[in-house]
Scaffold this active site. Structure first.
Site, mmCIF file in Angstrom:
data_model
loop_
_atom_site.group_PDB
_atom_site.id
_atom_site.type_symbol
_atom_site.label_atom_id
_atom_site.label_comp_id
_atom_site.label_asym_id
_atom_site.label_seq_id
_atom_site.Cartn_x
_atom_site.Cartn_y
_atom_site.Cartn_z
ATOM 1 C CG ASP A 101 -1.833 -1.105 1.349
ATOM 2 O OD1 ASP A 101 -2.161 -1.684 0.311
ATOM 3 O OD2 ASP A 101 -2.227 -1.418 2.487
HETATM 4 N N1 URA Z 1 -1.246 -6.001 3.881
HETATM 5 C C1 URA Z 1 -1.727 -4.757 3.889
HETATM 6 O O1 URA Z 1 -2.751 -4.474 4.499
HETATM 7 N N2 URA Z 1 -1.047 -3.802 3.223
HETATM 8 C C2 URA Z 1 0.099 -4.041 2.561
HETATM 9 O O2 URA Z 1 0.675 -3.124 1.978
HETATM 10 C C3 URA Z 1 0.587 -5.353 2.561
HETATM 11 C C4 URA Z 1 -0.109 -6.315 3.226
#
Ligand code: URA
Length: 233
Positions: A101
């Protein structure tokens, strides 16, 4: 690049044999049989040998990046935000394998090896992914057990995971979680499902690769052994 070198670097044959192929009229540039063995291939040329288009093989490169927050896991962003490929100091074009993310930090592989990328992203692959989490509030042992056993994150129940509660203060808990699947925003959705939204998230391991002491924003080349490992798993 001279045409005989171009043909050789596409893995078709040696330069000398490529010259013979040109003499035999087996090589076409943009549809026309090539007569000049000294021809230099231009950007945009379509090169064919025996009627099949060829392209030179690119050197395969493999990087491990410690992604900072505030970068999009992509090669370009419509909104003009910084992208992870900005952080790779190589003229060879690479793309990220999988996704973190915008505000997640940590371990991200970037490569130009499409075969390896497809393999690693396949859902059957089940690489362990280890995250360090700071979650809101105090996560209890019972809640950690629920995370381990599987929680409903909205139409999907997560498969078994490992959770270690490391420490907490009055407002938040630091934990490590290892998951074996990779649904969109999975870790954030899991902690939210047990009432503890994630405040900070960092991926610290992928299979037996670890982020180690690599600083945020820095990347390093994978060692040949690490590349072999990823190809083998
Ligand atoms: N899980 C998440 O919630 N975000 C990420 O970036 C990776 C795994």
């Amino acid at each position: 690049m001279r045409i005989n070198q171009y043909i050789a670097s596409a893995g078709i044959t040696s330069r000398r044999k490529a010259d013979e192929m040109i003499e035999e009229g087996r090589v076409r540039i943009n549809g026309a049989v090539l007569l000049n063995p000294g021809y230099h291939v231009q950007d945009g040329d379509v090169v064919e040998v025996d009627g099949a288009r060829i392209q030179p093989e690119q050197k395969k490169v493999y990087y491990l990046l410690n992604k900072p927050a505030g970068y999009v896991t992509s090669t370009a962003d419509k909104e003009g935000r910084p992208v992870v490929t900005d952080l790779v100091p190589d003229s060879v074009r690479v793309f990220p394998v999988g996704r973190l993310d915008y505000n997640t930090t940590g371990l991200l592989i970037l490569t130009n090896d499409g075969d390896l990328s497809n393999k690693l992203m396949h859902p059957s692959h089940g690489f362990d992914k280890k995250y360090l989490v700071r979650a809101n509030g105090i996560v209890t042992l019972a809640e950690a057990k629920r995370l381990e056993e599987g929680v409903d994150i909205g139409g999907f129940v997560t498969s078994p995971a490992e959770v270690h509660l490391i420490k907490h203060d009055r407002n938040s808990t630091i934990a490590e979680i290892t998951i074996h699947e990779g649904k969109n925003r999975q870790v954030r959705r899991m902690f939210k499902a047990v009432g503890h939204p994630v405040l900070e998230l960092s991926r610290i391991g992928l299979g037996n690769l670890t982020i180690g002491k690599l600083a945020q924003g820095q990347c390093r080349k994978l060692s040949p052994a690490e590349v072999e490992y990823l190809k083998r798993v």
